[in-house]
Design a protein around this motif. Structure first.
Motif, PDB file in Angstrom:
ATOM      1  N   THR A 200      -4.558  -8.382  -2.145  1.00  0.00           N
ATOM      2  CA  THR A 200      -3.356  -7.635  -2.478  1.00  0.00           C
ATOM      3  C   THR A 200      -3.802  -6.231  -2.838  1.00  0.00           C
ATOM      4  OG1 THR A 200      -2.126  -9.559  -3.295  1.00  0.00           O
ATOM      5  CG2 THR A 200      -1.429  -7.400  -4.079  1.00  0.00           C
TER       6      THR A 200
ATOM      7  N   ARG B 227      -3.477  -2.412  -4.311  1.00  0.00           N
ATOM      8  CA  ARG B 227      -2.791  -1.638  -5.347  1.00  0.00           C
ATOM      9  C   ARG B 227      -3.151  -0.186  -5.102  1.00  0.00           C
ATOM     10  NH1 ARG B 227      -2.702  -2.849 -11.893  1.00  0.00           N
ATOM     11  NH2 ARG B 227      -0.913  -1.525 -12.379  1.00  0.00           N
ATOM     12  N   ARG B 228      -2.234   0.531  -4.468  1.00  0.00           N
ATOM     13  CA  ARG B 228      -2.529   1.855  -3.935  1.00  0.00           C
ATOM     14  C   ARG B 228      -2.011   2.972  -4.842  1.00  0.00           C
ATOM     15  NH1 ARG B 228      -0.431   1.939   2.035  1.00  0.00           N
ATOM     16  NH2 ARG B 228      -1.493   3.965   1.949  1.00  0.00           N
ATOM     17  N   TYR B 229      -2.828   4.003  -4.949  1.00  0.00           N
ATOM     18  CA  TYR B 229      -2.525   5.161  -5.796  1.00  0.00           C
ATOM     19  C   TYR B 229      -2.613   6.444  -4.960  1.00  0.00           C
ATOM     20  CZ  TYR B 229      -3.008   2.146  -9.899  1.00  0.00           C
ATOM     21  OH  TYR B 229      -2.846   1.165 -10.840  1.00  0.00           O
TER      22      TYR B 229
ATOM     23  N   TYR C  65       2.300   4.406  -8.198  1.00  0.00           N
ATOM     24  CA  TYR C  65       1.474   3.477  -7.435  1.00  0.00           C
ATOM     25  C   TYR C  65       2.334   2.327  -6.960  1.00  0.00           C
ATOM     26  CZ  TYR C  65       1.498   0.436 -11.545  1.00  0.00           C
ATOM     27  OH  TYR C  65       1.886  -0.367 -12.588  1.00  0.00           O
TER      28      TYR C  65
ATOM     29  N   PHE D 108       2.088  -1.981  -5.234  1.00  0.00           N
ATOM     30  CA  PHE D 108       1.375  -3.135  -4.684  1.00  0.00           C
ATOM     31  C   PHE D 108       1.778  -3.292  -3.221  1.00  0.00           C
ATOM     32  CE2 PHE D 108       1.100  -4.204  -9.178  1.00  0.00           C
ATOM     33  CZ  PHE D 108      -0.183  -4.731  -9.272  1.00  0.00           C
TER      34      PHE D 108
ATOM     35  N   ASP E 299      -6.523   2.606  -2.019  1.00  0.00           N
ATOM     36  CA  ASP E 299      -6.453   1.287  -2.660  1.00  0.00           C
ATOM     37  C   ASP E 299      -7.545   1.222  -3.732  1.00  0.00           C
ATOM     38  OD1 ASP E 299      -5.798  -1.398  -3.179  1.00  0.00           O
ATOM     39  OD2 ASP E 299      -7.369  -2.073  -1.817  1.00  0.00           O
TER      40      ASP E 299
ATOM     41  N   GLU F  17      -7.672  -0.433  -6.644  1.00  0.00           N
ATOM     42  CA  GLU F  17      -7.957  -1.786  -7.143  1.00  0.00           C
ATOM     43  C   GLU F  17      -7.993  -2.793  -6.005  1.00  0.00           C
ATOM     44  OE1 GLU F  17      -6.293  -1.799 -11.672  1.00  0.00           O
ATOM     45  OE2 GLU F  17      -4.923  -2.433 -10.124  1.00  0.00           O
TER      46      GLU F  17
ATOM     47  N   HIS G 161      -7.528  -6.595  -5.511  1.00  0.00           N
ATOM     48  CA  HIS G 161      -7.052  -7.849  -6.101  1.00  0.00           C
ATOM     49  C   HIS G 161      -7.207  -8.978  -5.088  1.00  0.00           C
ATOM     50  CE1 HIS G 161      -4.847  -6.479  -9.831  1.00  0.00           C
ATOM     51  NE2 HIS G 161      -5.223  -5.341  -9.283  1.00  0.00           N
TER      52      HIS G 161
END
Length: 294
Positions: A16, A18-20, A28, A30, A73, A75, A77
């Motif tokens: 998954t 988690r884009r910033y 941001y 998911f 991305d 993070e 996950h």
């Protein structure tokens, strides 16, 4: 250097994102699906509740890892289960060969420890910020959980979340699905709550968690994710979720581990979780040991 360690823990696990795209202080989001993807990105088709089967991303090579960085991305996950078989897969093999079937059988029982002990500097209704009192008490609860796991002769691996808490993983043979691992985690968590009700909470109401460590066993559900081992986190320090030795808990602080310091740590101590999948235990035995007597 870090990519080889990180890829080993991402291998064959659904991601998954988690884009910033606007930086760690910007908006941001998911993202579970991404179309189209470059040819080097592996995908897997999985089911999810009441929606049709869909494609999800895997990160099984360096090119994919670099591409994930390019799309912001930060993070990574991952699921606690893999989408392929292995020698540790001990469940019924009637549906062998189906990625969706393998994904039902996790590699771990997971405990997510989050402190709800505030520094006093937080904005109204904000989550607790990282502070030393809270992290010290989180480490104390983690060691109490380890004592219980040790009493059952089960291995346990601990890592920083990269934010304020800790993650504890118990590696298991892939023989029970998420319903079974959730039941085991809940039983252990409720046992620990009975022993330390003044320090631990299992309550979902945030206002009832204040001053305690939230022991979250509900991560043991298909589709739930945590930041992977060696995943960066969107903090000002660029902190990283890092494996620890149990005897380090009283000596370290989450901000000790950043994208700048972790490479040197890996040179010095290596990957403390490199053998986690080789340390698996029989969860059915665990359930039989902790089952309440009639």
């Amino acid at each position: 250097l870090v990519s080889s360690f990180l890829l080993a823990h991402l291998k064959d696990r659904r991601l998954t994102l988690r884009r910033y795209p606007y930086g760690i202080y910007g908006q941001y989001f998911f993202q579970k699906h991404y179309q189209p993807v470059p040819d080097f990105v592996e995908k897997v088709t999985l089911s999810a509740h009441d929606v049709p089967d869909q494609d999800y991303l895997l990160c099984n090579n360096l090119a994919t890892l670099l591409w994930l960085g390019q799309i912001a991305d930060i993070e990574l996950h991952t699921w606690f289960s893999r989408v392929k078989a292995g020698a540790d897969f001990r469940a019924d093999t009637r549906d062998a060969g189906k990625a969706d079937y393998y994904a039902n059988y996790p590699d771990f029982v997971v405990f997510d420890l989050d402190p709800y002990i505030y520094s006093g500097k937080e904005a109204a209704r904000a989550e607790p910020e990282l502070n030393r009192v809270a992290f010290t008490k989180t480490c104390q609860v983690a060691l109490k959980l380890k004592e219980v796991l040790d009493s059952l002769s089960f291995p346990s691996f601990v890592k920083t979340s990269g934010r304020t808490g800790l993650h504890i993983f118990v590696p298991i043979l892939r023989q029970l699905d998420f319903h079974g691992t959730h039941s085991a985690a809940e039983t252990l968590s409720r046992f620990l709550l009975q022993q330390y009700p003044d320090q631990i909470t299992l309550d979902w109401a945030v206002e009832k968690r204040v001053g305690k460590i939230f022991l979250d066993y509900n991560q043991n559900i298909r589709g739930k994710t945590l930041a992977s081992v060696y995943s960066p986190r969107p903090s000002p320090e660029a902190s990283v979720s890092v494996p620890l030795r149990w005897d380090e808990l009283s000596k370290v602080y989450p901000t000790d581990f950043t994208i700048m310091t972790v490479p040197e740590r890996l040179v010095e101590v290596g990957d403390l979780w490199t053998n986690i999948l080789e340390a698996k235990i029989d969860l059915i035995k665990l359930v039989s040991v902790i089952k309440p007597k009639k």
